[in-house]
Design a protein around this motif. Sequence first.
Motif, PDB file in Angstrom:
ATOM      1  N   LEU A  71       0.746  -1.062  -0.449  1.00 20.74           N
ATOM      2  CA  LEU A  71       0.068   0.351  -0.537  1.00 20.74           C
ATOM      3  C   LEU A  71       0.525   1.065   0.149  1.00 20.74           C
ATOM      4  N   ASP A  72       2.270   1.543   1.087  1.00 23.25           N
ATOM      5  CA  ASP A  72       2.749   2.549   0.465  1.00 23.25           C
ATOM      6  C   ASP A  72       3.289   2.492  -0.289  1.00 23.25           C
ATOM      7  N   GLU A  73       3.269   1.738  -1.496  1.00 24.99           N
ATOM      8  CA  GLU A  73       3.962   1.878  -2.690  1.00 24.99           C
ATOM      9  C   GLU A  73       3.164   2.715  -3.332  1.00 24.99           C
ATOM     10  N   MET A  74       1.357   2.719  -3.270  1.00 23.54           N
ATOM     11  CA  MET A  74       0.020   3.523  -4.416  1.00 23.54           C
ATOM     12  C   MET A  74       0.300   4.715  -3.519  1.00 23.54           C
ATOM     13  N   VAL A  75       0.025   5.619  -4.388  1.00 27.53           N
ATOM     14  CA  VAL A  75       0.484   7.272  -3.552  1.00 27.53           C
ATOM     15  C   VAL A  75      -1.287   7.507  -4.202  1.00 27.53           C
ATOM     16  N   VAL A  76      -1.742   8.733  -4.015  1.00 29.39           N
ATOM     17  CA  VAL A  76      -2.946   9.146  -4.131  1.00 29.39           C
ATOM     18  C   VAL A  76      -2.406  10.704  -5.225  1.00 29.39           C
ATOM     19  N   TRP A  77      -3.302  10.545  -6.294  1.00 31.70           N
ATOM     20  CA  TRP A  77      -2.749  12.438  -6.811  1.00 31.70           C
ATOM     21  C   TRP A  77      -4.280  12.989  -6.924  1.00 31.70           C
TER      22      TRP A  77
END
Length: 366
Positions: free
Chosen positions: A193-199
């Motif tokens: 999850l910490d390698e998927m960020v929200v733009w």
Amino acid sequence: MSANPIAIQNFTALTDEEIQARIVAAKKALGERLIILGHHYQREEVYRHADVTGDSLKLSRRAADSRAEYIVFCGVHFMAEVADIVSRPEQISILPDLAAGCSMADMANLANVERAWRELSAVLDPDQHVTPVTYINSAADLKAFCGRHGGIVCTSTNARNVLEWSFKQREKILFFPDQHLGRNTGYKMGIPLDEMVVWDYELPLGGLTPEQINKARMILWKGYCSVHQLFRPEYIDQFKAKYPDAKVISHPEASFEVCQKSDYVGSTEYIIKTIADSAPGARWLVGTELNLVNRLHEQFKHEGKSVHFMSGTVCMCSTMFRISPSSLLWTLENLVEGKVVNQIKVPQAEAEQARLALERMLAVSP
Ligand code: 13P
Ligand code: SF4
């Protein structure tokens, strides 16, 4: 639009029975010149008239294969656009009500995505390092953006195949507009999850730091389907406490927490097939749109299966609901008279680039 179509007001005073009978008659008159494609979220009184029903992927394929002169799409706007893009130039794609959009698709637009691409280039060269992936629930100009930037389209059925293809091209993905489909699929593939960020498209650099962008494998657009956000993990817990043997199945547009608590996650077509293949007596809790869940309930109760909706509140897709029997009839009777109403036509240059991204998708789809 052809001159002087029959006005829609002519249909408002008809009874439900008259409308149904006239749809059947108009279909008969048009014969093989017409194909009606119906998405699984359509209301029953419309769904029953579809020649082919399906999820977004199946209906895109049928639009590409069909030789009918008129493709009437009982679904939402982006679906009729895809039908226009993948069909032959002489075929005509029609949406019976132009207000049938998709609120999630509207959460990403070309200006915002191009701005994101420009802003990302302050940190890295996106054309070298980032594959743009658009969910099929998006406007044609975003599919065209993906086409010209080496990107691709995905649906809920093929998201994993598409992400695998995308990571083979470049090490990062910009995924829009649905953060949930992106996160749920990425996590299943082993991306933490910490390698998927929200733009966040309303903030400079998406509200992220250059370090977060460098570390991320997936940059997820801050979009969502409001219908699927009504499903809550607490409801699954309560249901399972009451029926410990029940199975839970959800659409991947639902939140990460809901999908994690679900036994199965997949597209509308997958949901139907999984319940159809289950043993008699099975009990299901289903996290997707209400028209489909009600249909499943009716269809399978005779096999002793019980199908429950994952929410205490009624949540239909209000834009899918815009396609009414009277708008379908209005469309068909105009076609019988040789008049085309509500044609969906994507400008040629845009359609060519969008087709590239759609063809890449079809080539990697299961
Ligand atoms: P499917 O491709 O699974 O039918 O999903 C389309 C959609 O809009 C779900 O909300
Ligand atoms: Fe769009 Fe959600 Fe409706 Fe699907 S259910 S068409 S994602 S608004």
